[in-house]
Design a protein around this motif. Structure first.
Motif, mmCIF file in Angstrom:
data_model
loop_
_atom_site.group_PDB
_atom_site.id
_atom_site.type_symbol
_atom_site.label_atom_id
_atom_site.label_comp_id
_atom_site.label_asym_id
_atom_site.label_seq_id
_atom_site.Cartn_x
_atom_site.Cartn_y
_atom_site.Cartn_z
ATOM 1 N N ARG A 74 -3.393 -2.002 -15.960
ATOM 2 C CA ARG A 74 -3.104 -3.149 -15.081
ATOM 3 C C ARG A 74 -2.071 -2.768 -14.020
ATOM 4 O O ARG A 74 -2.201 -3.126 -12.842
ATOM 5 C CB ARG A 74 -2.603 -4.327 -15.910
ATOM 6 C CG ARG A 74 -2.466 -5.631 -15.135
ATOM 7 C CD ARG A 74 -2.063 -6.765 -16.047
ATOM 8 N NE ARG A 74 -2.997 -6.902 -17.148
ATOM 9 C CZ ARG A 74 -2.647 -6.946 -18.434
ATOM 10 N NH1 ARG A 74 -1.364 -6.871 -18.778
ATOM 11 N NH2 ARG A 74 -3.552 -7.075 -19.368
ATOM 12 N N LYS A 75 -1.030 -2.057 -14.427
ATOM 13 C CA LYS A 75 0.018 -1.667 -13.485
ATOM 14 C C LYS A 75 -0.536 -0.780 -12.365
ATOM 15 O O LYS A 75 -0.118 -0.883 -11.208
ATOM 16 C CB LYS A 75 1.149 -0.944 -14.222
ATOM 17 C CG LYS A 75 2.084 -1.866 -15.000
ATOM 18 C CD LYS A 75 3.167 -1.096 -15.710
ATOM 19 C CE LYS A 75 4.185 -2.037 -16.336
ATOM 20 N NZ LYS A 75 4.985 -2.774 -15.335
ATOM 21 N N LEU A 76 -1.491 0.080 -12.717
ATOM 22 C CA LEU A 76 -2.055 0.982 -11.726
ATOM 23 C C LEU A 76 -3.095 0.299 -10.842
ATOM 24 O O LEU A 76 -3.091 0.459 -9.620
ATOM 25 C CB LEU A 76 -2.694 2.185 -12.422
ATOM 26 C CG LEU A 76 -1.728 3.173 -13.085
ATOM 27 C CD1 LEU A 76 -2.505 4.222 -13.862
ATOM 28 C CD2 LEU A 76 -0.826 3.836 -12.046
ATOM 29 N N LEU A 77 -3.992 -0.469 -11.447
ATOM 30 C CA LEU A 77 -5.140 -1.004 -10.706
ATOM 31 C C LEU A 77 -4.817 -2.249 -9.906
ATOM 32 O O LEU A 77 -5.514 -2.561 -8.948
ATOM 33 C CB LEU A 77 -6.296 -1.266 -11.675
ATOM 34 C CG LEU A 77 -6.808 -0.030 -12.415
ATOM 35 C CD1 LEU A 77 -7.964 -0.387 -13.329
ATOM 36 C CD2 LEU A 77 -7.218 1.061 -11.433
ATOM 37 N N GLN A 78 -3.777 -2.972 -10.295
ATOM 38 C CA GLN A 78 -3.379 -4.124 -9.494
ATOM 39 C C GLN A 78 -2.544 -3.698 -8.291
ATOM 40 O O GLN A 78 -2.167 -4.517 -7.470
ATOM 41 C CB GLN A 78 -2.616 -5.143 -10.344
ATOM 42 C CG GLN A 78 -3.517 -5.875 -11.324
ATOM 43 C CD GLN A 78 -2.803 -6.987 -12.073
ATOM 44 O OE1 GLN A 78 -1.579 -7.100 -12.021
ATOM 45 N NE2 GLN A 78 -3.561 -7.810 -12.772
ATOM 46 N N GLN A 79 -2.233 -2.402 -8.243
ATOM 47 C CA GLN A 79 -1.541 -1.798 -7.100
ATOM 48 C C GLN A 79 -0.259 -2.535 -6.752
ATOM 49 O O GLN A 79 -0.033 -2.933 -5.612
ATOM 50 C CB GLN A 79 -2.481 -1.730 -5.894
ATOM 51 C CG GLN A 79 -3.690 -0.833 -6.139
ATOM 52 C CD GLN A 79 -4.612 -0.737 -4.944
ATOM 53 O OE1 GLN A 79 -4.598 -1.587 -4.065
ATOM 54 N NE2 GLN A 79 -5.412 0.315 -4.913
ATOM 55 N N GLU A 80 0.580 -2.707 -7.759
ATOM 56 C CA GLU A 80 1.907 -3.259 -7.491
ATOM 57 C C GLU A 80 2.641 -2.297 -6.557
ATOM 58 O O GLU A 80 2.456 -1.078 -6.621
ATOM 59 C CB GLU A 80 2.692 -3.399 -8.800
ATOM 60 C CG GLU A 80 2.043 -4.318 -9.819
ATOM 61 C CD GLU A 80 2.792 -4.311 -11.147
ATOM 62 O OE1 GLU A 80 3.984 -3.996 -11.142
ATOM 63 O OE2 GLU A 80 2.169 -4.619 -12.163
ATOM 64 N N GLU A 81 3.477 -2.850 -5.697
ATOM 65 C CA GLU A 81 4.163 -1.997 -4.721
ATOM 66 C C GLU A 81 5.038 -0.962 -5.413
ATOM 67 O O GLU A 81 5.018 0.219 -5.066
ATOM 68 C CB GLU A 81 5.004 -2.862 -3.781
ATOM 69 C CG GLU A 81 5.527 -2.082 -2.592
ATOM 70 C CD GLU A 81 6.118 -2.992 -1.537
ATOM 71 O OE1 GLU A 81 7.101 -2.580 -0.912
ATOM 72 O OE2 GLU A 81 5.600 -4.113 -1.360
ATOM 73 N N GLU A 82 5.817 -1.384 -6.396
ATOM 74 C CA GLU A 82 6.650 -0.462 -7.163
ATOM 75 C C GLU A 82 6.561 -0.856 -8.636
ATOM 76 O O GLU A 82 7.428 -1.558 -9.156
ATOM 77 C CB GLU A 82 8.104 -0.496 -6.684
ATOM 78 C CG GLU A 82 8.306 0.126 -5.319
ATOM 79 C CD GLU A 82 9.784 0.265 -4.955
ATOM 80 O OE1 GLU A 82 10.638 0.142 -5.848
ATOM 81 O OE2 GLU A 82 10.067 0.470 -3.772
ATOM 82 N N PRO A 83 5.503 -0.420 -9.328
ATOM 83 C CA PRO A 83 5.363 -0.795 -10.742
ATOM 84 C C PRO A 83 6.527 -0.271 -11.575
ATOM 85 O O PRO A 83 7.037 0.827 -11.338
ATOM 86 C CB PRO A 83 4.036 -0.140 -11.149
ATOM 87 C CG PRO A 83 3.804 0.935 -10.142
ATOM 88 C CD PRO A 83 4.430 0.459 -8.868
ATOM 89 N N VAL A 84 6.946 -1.073 -12.537
ATOM 90 C CA VAL A 84 8.119 -0.754 -13.351
ATOM 91 C C VAL A 84 7.675 -0.316 -14.743
ATOM 92 O O VAL A 84 6.755 -0.896 -15.334
ATOM 93 C CB VAL A 84 9.051 -1.991 -13.455
ATOM 94 C CG1 VAL A 84 10.250 -1.687 -14.337
ATOM 95 C CG2 VAL A 84 9.500 -2.425 -12.064
ATOM 96 N N SER A 85 8.325 0.717 -15.269
ATOM 97 C CA SER A 85 8.017 1.192 -16.615
ATOM 98 C C SER A 85 8.299 0.093 -17.638
ATOM 99 O O SER A 85 9.094 -0.811 -17.394
ATOM 100 C CB SER A 85 8.854 2.437 -16.940
ATOM 101 O OG SER A 85 8.471 3.520 -16.112
#
Length: 340
Positions: free
Chosen positions: A312-323
């Motif tokens: 989800r974090k990768l495919l929703q293309q968040e601007e700066e995904p957080v660990s």
């Protein structure tokens, strides 16, 4: 059909293509007019054409370790995480591309992006070794989206250098060993996995911390090493029997269920039963933990949810995904409960 959409919306076919493929600048008013025309005509653009226009593969890459003669997909850890990744990828309209790598094989992950084979990458089974670190650092320098699952490259409590989804293995180990201490065990054997994995280090540190808090001595002779396989737990049976029969050990905490069950089987062959002659706790809470006899006390790790979250974090293309670090939970069963 695209020509009809253009005519109904009063725009060029090129504008229709830009709107439906999501590429290039288009005024919002024009965009809405094209979408309304497409909906009225029942036009659904080809997913393949959209990917081509965007220079996207439509693939989420998943890197897996290749171990000869090991049935990887029957291993609880991998099957659960892959299930979560696949579920989220399908929901986002992506396919999975599985990539197997041997332990010392070069890891040119960046080439996968350059050839448009994948749009994002999830790495499973990564180790804290130069060959793994260098490949991930190259991905980061190249700006490619990727996530490391169940492995981090930072001191616990610090922000990882790469996007990571992990579980709180330190707390899980602490809770397991605290449970064994609370039911009266004072000589707790720890069977750990290879220390090139951060989860092994976390479990070791959690074990050491709760021993200190419980006033119990950290003894090197009670810290044993396996490789996360059932056979490695089974191979320790002679040593474990000697420790238990001599009174030097009254409990075993294994860093995963496979090693715990292997040790339990080996000790049973030597006349020692978990829950009667010693307390036993595993980790992961795999299906085998509930099917074992006696049922195995273990720590539930949300591997499926970890896989979902990474995708989800990768495919929703968040601007700066957080660990993220997900919580775990101790489940007490027969292998330790009967000693209370």
């Amino acid at each position: 059909m695209r020509q009809q959409v253009a005519k109904l919306a009063g725009v060029s076919e090129a504008t229709v293509s830009r709107v439906l493929n999501g590429v290039g600048p288009v005024k919002e008013e024009t965009k809405q007019r094209v979408l309304a025309a497409a909906a009225e005509l029942g036009y659904v653009p080809s997913a393949l054409a959209q990917r081509f226009a965007r220079k996207k593969s439509g693939n989420l890459g998943v890197v897996l370790p290749f171990v000869p003669k090991v049935p990887l997909f029957s291993t609880y850890y991998f099957s659960e995480m892959l299930g979560g990744i696949g579920e989220e990828a399908q929901a986002q309209g992506y396919d999975l591309l599985l990539l197997f790598r041997e332990p010392e094989q070069p890891r040119d992950y960046a080439a996968l992006f350059q050839a448009h084979k994948v749009d994002a990458l999830i790495v499973l089974g990564a180790r804290d070794m130069p060959i793994d670190r260098e490949a991930l650092e190259e991905l980061k320098r190249s700006g490619h989206p990727f996530c490391v699952l169940n492995q981090r490259y930072a001191v616990r409590g610090e922000e990882p250098p790469f996007l990571t989804v992990d579980a709180d293995h330190w707390s899980g180990s602490r809770d397991a060993v605290r449970h064994l201490a609370e039911i009266g065990c004072s000589n707790i054997v720890f069977i750990n996995g290879p220390e090139q994995y951060s989860n092994s280090l976390d479990r070791r540190d959690g074990y050491a911390r709760i021993l200190a808090e419980s006033g119990l001595e950290l003894r090197e002779e009670l810290m044993l090493a396996g490789n996360y396989s059932r056979t490695s737990g089974y191979a320790l049976a002679d040593r474990l029997e000697a420790l238990i029969r001599s009174g030097q050990a009254d409990a075993i905490f294994a860093a995963n269920d496979r090693m715990a069950i292997g040790a339990m089987q080996g000790l049973r062959e030597r006349g020692l039963e978990a829950g009667r002659d010693y307390a036993l706790c595993g980790y992961d809470d795999a299906d085998a933990a509930r099917m074992a006899s006696p049922q195995l006390t273990s720590v539930t790790v949300p591997f499926h949810e970890m896989g979902q979250l990474a995708a989800r974090k990768l495919l929703q293309q968040e601007e700066e995904p957080v660990s993220a670090v997900l919580p775990v939970q101790l489940v007490v069963r027969e292998s330790s409960r009967s000693r209370q």
